[in-house]
Design a protein around this motif. Structure first.
Motif, PDB file in Angstrom:
ATOM      1  N   HIS A 249       0.912  -1.391  -0.076  1.00 28.89           N
ATOM      2  CA  HIS A 249      -0.038  -0.596  -0.270  1.00 28.89           C
ATOM      3  C   HIS A 249       0.714   1.235   0.244  1.00 28.89           C
ATOM      4  O   HIS A 249       0.236   2.516   0.258  1.00 28.89           O
ATOM      5  N   ALA A 250       2.232   1.139  -0.366  1.00 25.45           N
ATOM      6  CA  ALA A 250       2.848   2.256  -0.079  1.00 25.45           C
ATOM      7  C   ALA A 250       2.358   2.922  -1.174  1.00 25.45           C
ATOM      8  O   ALA A 250       2.112   3.211  -2.122  1.00 25.45           O
ATOM      9  N   SER A 251       2.679   4.633  -0.704  1.00 22.25           N
ATOM     10  CA  SER A 251       2.761   6.057  -1.274  1.00 22.25           C
ATOM     11  C   SER A 251       3.669   5.664  -3.675  1.00 22.25           C
ATOM     12  O   SER A 251       3.427   6.124  -4.326  1.00 22.25           O
ATOM     13  N   LYS A 252       4.346   5.295  -2.402  1.00 21.64           N
ATOM     14  CA  LYS A 252       6.093   5.386  -3.220  1.00 21.64           C
ATOM     15  C   LYS A 252       6.990   4.309  -2.904  1.00 21.64           C
ATOM     16  O   LYS A 252       7.648   4.209  -1.725  1.00 21.64           O
ATOM     17  N   LEU A 253       8.029   3.722  -4.164  1.00 20.17           N
ATOM     18  CA  LEU A 253       8.793   3.319  -3.601  1.00 20.17           C
ATOM     19  C   LEU A 253      10.400   4.374  -3.767  1.00 20.17           C
ATOM     20  O   LEU A 253      10.486   4.621  -4.745  1.00 20.17           O
ATOM     21  N   ASN A 254      11.151   3.632  -3.148  1.00 12.56           N
ATOM     22  CA  ASN A 254      12.281   3.695  -3.086  1.00 12.56           C
ATOM     23  C   ASN A 254      13.844   2.937  -3.797  1.00 12.56           C
ATOM     24  O   ASN A 254      14.932   3.105  -3.364  1.00 12.56           O
ATOM     25  N   VAL A 255      13.119   1.085  -4.222  1.00 12.59           N
ATOM     26  CA  VAL A 255      14.076   0.359  -4.136  1.00 12.59           C
ATOM     27  C   VAL A 255      13.492   0.281  -5.841  1.00 12.59           C
ATOM     28  O   VAL A 255      12.498   0.150  -6.218  1.00 12.59           O
ATOM     29  N   ALA A 256      14.240  -0.909  -6.437  1.00  9.00           N
ATOM     30  CA  ALA A 256      13.881  -0.978  -7.453  1.00  9.00           C
ATOM     31  C   ALA A 256      14.750  -3.247  -7.654  1.00  9.00           C
ATOM     32  O   ALA A 256      15.002  -3.602  -6.315  1.00  9.00           O
ATOM     33  N   LYS A 257      13.507  -3.750  -8.257  1.00  9.51           N
ATOM     34  CA  LYS A 257      14.382  -5.088  -8.338  1.00  9.51           C
ATOM     35  C   LYS A 257      15.286  -5.239  -8.535  1.00  9.51           C
ATOM     36  O   LYS A 257      15.864  -4.872  -9.380  1.00  9.51           O
ATOM     37  N   GLY A 258      16.253  -5.964  -7.141  1.00 11.39           N
ATOM     38  CA  GLY A 258      17.300  -6.973  -8.165  1.00 11.39           C
ATOM     39  C   GLY A 258      18.549  -5.735  -6.807  1.00 11.39           C
ATOM     40  O   GLY A 258      19.423  -6.512  -6.470  1.00 11.39           O
ATOM     41  N   ASP A 259      17.898  -4.887  -6.262  1.00 15.25           N
ATOM     42  CA  ASP A 259      18.215  -4.120  -5.135  1.00 15.25           C
ATOM     43  C   ASP A 259      18.584  -4.637  -4.519  1.00 15.25           C
ATOM     44  O   ASP A 259      18.639  -5.939  -3.612  1.00 15.25           O
ATOM     45  N   GLN A 260      20.086  -4.372  -3.527  1.00 16.09           N
ATOM     46  CA  GLN A 260      20.531  -5.396  -2.064  1.00 16.09           C
ATOM     47  C   GLN A 260      19.769  -3.896  -0.957  1.00 16.09           C
ATOM     48  O   GLN A 260      20.506  -2.787  -1.195  1.00 16.09           O
ATOM     49  N   VAL A 261      19.728  -4.675   0.500  1.00 15.43           N
ATOM     50  CA  VAL A 261      19.257  -3.838   1.110  1.00 15.43           C
ATOM     51  C   VAL A 261      20.606  -4.238   2.156  1.00 15.43           C
ATOM     52  O   VAL A 261      20.353  -5.255   2.010  1.00 15.43           O
ATOM     53  N   SER A 262      20.270  -3.351   3.091  1.00 10.75           N
ATOM     54  CA  SER A 262      20.914  -3.256   4.559  1.00 10.75           C
ATOM     55  C   SER A 262      18.968  -2.401   5.487  1.00 10.75           C
ATOM     56  O   SER A 262      18.625  -2.728   5.072  1.00 10.75           O
TER      57      SER A 262
END
Ligand SMILES: [Zn+2]
Length: 299
Positions: A249-262
């Motif tokens: 239900h996010a208003s906006k995304l900050n990552v894309a498929k394939g990204d590594q996140v901490s």
């Protein structure tokens, strides 16, 4: 309207049953349905009915013997049924207390394994547990309305009390698994995992102001990021040990498929996209593809 359509569907099915014509499903039908059941935020009566059709109506009963190290949360996750299903089907008062060697019986889908009492009637049970008469009829392959006291009846999708709400706080009484997660968002818990208005809620809802950052609960790789039907804008992160998390239900995304996140990285912002009645985060946890109660994994 929904109920009306459902009862028409059920009538058609009953006719098929009576005339002895089994509904035929292609491999594609079954694949599509399995995906929908696994991905849907809501376990709807329609889906329940289609599952019954696929299963050729009958819902099986699982018998399980508790072994060392088992928790009810773990068993519930392993078999993909709600904790309430196991507690209510086995008269378990305290979900934290089970014994090695204890025999458990529960339906293979969330609902209730009910022991018929003297004087029970199908119509009354249907009303009490908010499950269509036809669904109970089909799930148990009944051929008569007369119920025999002492026999077991499967009531798929039965409205059951949430065993987690017995304590004063919603988190109390949940068997915690130390996953090292942090909370994805600080806010009010507005909905818990489990049956909600006749459908199964596969995650927890945390309210927050629109635009508040949503954080990754642990390090991992983004396996999907984008629009997905009732979820609206959602992100899915794969962590180690077969665990994945979903943020919807996010208003906006900050990552894309394939990204590594901490852990703690901002992956999206609170919104109300998809099937949502106000800004909140819908958060799910899966272990090897099966949903578990997120509260069992959060600190
Ligand atoms: Zn939700």
């Amino acid at each position: 309207m929904r109920k009306f359509i459902l009862s028409i569907m059920a009538s058609v099915l009953l006719v098929l049953l009576v005339t002895g014509t089994a509904a035929a499903f292609s491999v594609e039908d079954v694949k599509a349905m399995t995906t929908e059941l696994a991905e849907s935020e809501y376990y709807s009566p329609e889906l329940c009915m289609r599952y019954l059709e696929y299963k050729q109506q009958r819902v099986e009963v699982i018998s399980y013997t508790v072994v060392k190290g088992d928790t009810l949360i773990g068993i519930s996750g392993e078999f993909g049924v709600s904790l309430a299903t196991i507690c209510e089907s086995n008269d378990i008062e305290n979900p934290n207390y089970i014994k090695i060697g204890q025999q458990l019986q529960f339906p293979e889908v969330s609902g209730l394994l009910y022991t018929v009492l003297q004087g029970d009637e199908l119509v009354a049970l249907s009303e009490k547990y908010q499950v269509d008469y036809e669904v109970i009829w089909l799930a148990n392959s009944l051929d008569s309305e007369a119920l025999t006291p002492g026999t077991k009846l499967v009531i798929p999708g039965a409205e059951l009390p949430n065993p987690m709400l017995r304590g004063t706080s919603v988190s109390r009484g949940i068997a915690k698994v130390n996953s090292g997660f942090i909370w994805p968002l600080q806010g009010r818990l507005s909905s818990t995992y489990g049956m909600r208005k006749g459908s199964f809620h596969w995650g927890i809802d945390i309210t927050g102001r629109r635009g508040t950052p949503i954080r990754a609960v642990a390090a991992g790789q983004v396996i999907s990021a984008g629009w997905s039907g009732t979820y609206g804008y959602r992100v899915q992160v794969q962590h180690k040990s077969g665990i994945s998390t979903l943020y919807a239900h996010a208003s906006k995304l900050n990552v894309a498929k394939g990204d590594q996140v901490s852990q703690g990285d901002i992956i999206a912002y609170v919104g109300s996209t998809g099937k949502s009645s106000g800004p909140h985060l819908h958060f799910e946890v899966r272990v090897n593809g099966r949903h578990v109660n997120p509260l069992s994994r959060l600190p």
